[in-house]
Design a protein around this motif. Structure first.
Motif, short mmCIF file in Angstrom:
data_model
loop_
_atom_site.label_atom_id
_atom_site.label_comp_id
_atom_site.label_asym_id
_atom_site.label_seq_id
_atom_site.Cartn_x
_atom_site.Cartn_y
_atom_site.Cartn_z
N THR A 1 0.82 -1.22 0.00
CA THR A 1 0.00 0.00 0.00
C THR A 1 0.86 1.27 0.00
O THR A 1 0.46 2.28 -0.57
N GLN B 1 -3.87 -5.72 14.14
CA GLN B 1 -4.23 -4.35 13.74
C GLN B 1 -3.46 -3.93 12.49
O GLN B 1 -4.01 -3.23 11.62
N ALA B 2 -2.19 -4.35 12.38
CA ALA B 2 -1.41 -3.99 11.20
C ALA B 2 -1.99 -4.62 9.94
O ALA B 2 -2.10 -3.97 8.89
N THR C 1 -5.15 -5.62 9.54
CA THR C 1 -6.44 -4.98 9.27
C THR C 1 -6.25 -3.61 8.65
O THR C 1 -6.96 -3.23 7.70
N ARG C 2 -5.29 -2.85 9.15
CA ARG C 2 -5.00 -1.54 8.57
C ARG C 2 -4.60 -1.68 7.11
O ARG C 2 -5.01 -0.87 6.26
N THR C 3 -3.80 -2.70 6.79
CA THR C 3 -3.41 -2.94 5.40
C THR C 3 -4.62 -3.17 4.52
O THR C 3 -4.71 -2.64 3.40
N LEU D 1 -7.70 -2.12 5.10
CA LEU D 1 -8.46 -0.86 5.00
C LEU D 1 -7.81 0.10 4.02
O LEU D 1 -8.50 0.78 3.24
N GLU D 2 -6.48 0.18 4.04
CA GLU D 2 -5.79 1.04 3.09
C GLU D 2 -5.96 0.53 1.66
O GLU D 2 -6.09 1.31 0.71
N HIS E 1 -9.34 1.51 0.40
CA HIS E 1 -9.34 2.92 -0.02
C HIS E 1 -8.79 3.06 -1.44
O HIS E 1 -9.38 3.77 -2.27
N THR F 1 -15.57 -3.98 10.41
CA THR F 1 -14.63 -2.92 10.03
C THR F 1 -14.59 -2.76 8.51
O THR F 1 -14.61 -1.63 7.99
N CYS F 2 -14.53 -3.87 7.79
CA CYS F 2 -14.51 -3.81 6.33
C CYS F 2 -15.82 -3.30 5.76
O CYS F 2 -15.82 -2.52 4.80
N SER G 1 -15.84 0.38 5.93
CA SER G 1 -14.92 1.00 4.99
C SER G 1 -15.41 0.89 3.55
O SER G 1 -15.27 1.83 2.76
#
Length: 263
Positions: free
Chosen positions: A41, A79-80, A82-84, A86-87, A90, A137-138, A141
């Motif tokens: 990302t 969390q890392a 999941t953040r990946t 989410l990014e 986007h 969460t997804c 987003s």
């Protein structure tokens, strides 16, 4: 008809080269593989990807990192990952990417004298709670977008993975990928699971295989390819010709061109 695509290839590290080959072979999309450093990302350039897509008349899907584990017991690791995701969502929304492909991690297991004990089985409720949180969460987003996160079969779904799959498919944001080669190599263990949920099947990874070898060019292995091609057509699913070399991809694209109209 269905859209047919190709994976990013180790021989073609530049996205423009993949896009050019995709167009040359008469394919419709390239599946970006986020295991490669250029497709992280922090490295993905949406503007450059958009220009390549427009120039060659193609689009992109994205294969999330195969190490992705949103259920890791270490919350910082989970969390890392999941953040990946989410990014990536986007970026996907900016580029009108229709599919993110992902595997469900089976996690770590302990080998006892008489059996394997998967930690996600032993701590099943904690595992399933992490899956619920990931789904919610997804969903938030993705919002009203038509983007789907498609779960791919691999080495045979465990009981706890089947429960996780049901939780994820409870959301319209999630769907299925059917990898016919992986399933062949485990004696079609996952096929009944996928067929019973064929209304949620949006994506195929299509390659030939033998009992011991995967990712072969179409027409060089043991799989009844026509059967699965008809299935993909019935589901109106996308098909990735998932061979790993330019030569293998060219052979697979030729097979598909020769047989698609007969399916």
């Amino acid at each position: 008809m269905i859209d047919t695509g190709m994976p990013t290839l180790i021989e073609l590290p530049e996205i423009e080269d993949c896009a050019a080959l995709c167009s040359k072979l008469g394919l419709q999309f390239v599946e970006l593989n986020m295991n490669l450093p250029q497709y992280q990302t922090i490295s993905l350039d949406a503007g450059r990807l958009g220009e390549a897509a427009e120039k060659y008349g193609i689009y992109f899907t994205i294969h999330l990192d195969e190490n992705l584990n949103v259920s890791d017991f270490n919350p910082f690791v989970a969390q890392a990952y999941t953040r990946t995701v989410l990014e990536t969502i986007h970026i996907a929304r900016r580029l009108n990417v229709p599919v993110l492909n992902m595997h469900l991690s089976e996690g770590v297991y302990f080998t006892l004298p008489d059996r394997k004990v998967f930690l996600y089985e032993q701590y099943r409720e904690q595992y399933l709670q992490s899956i619920r949180l990931f789904r919610e969460t997804c969903e938030h987003s993705i919002g009203p977008s038509s983007l789907k996160i498609c779960i791919e079969n691999s080495s045979g779904y465990t009981d706890f993975q089947l429960q996780a799959l049901e939780l994820l498919l409870g959301s319209p944001a999630f769907a299925l990928t059917f990898d016919i080669g992986h399933d062949h190599c485990i004696n079609h263990k996952d096929e009944p699971v996928i067929i019973s949920r064929s209304d949620r099947l949006y994506h195929f990874h299509f390659h030939d295989a033998t009992a011991e070898k995967n990712h072969l060019p179409l027409g060089t292995g043991e799989i009844d390819l026509h059967k699965y091609l008809r299935f993909a057509l019935q589901c109106h699913a996308r098909v990735v010709l998932e061979t790993k070399t330019v030569e293998g991809l060219e052979r697979s694209a030729g097979w598909m061109k020769a047989h698609l109209m007969d399916a």
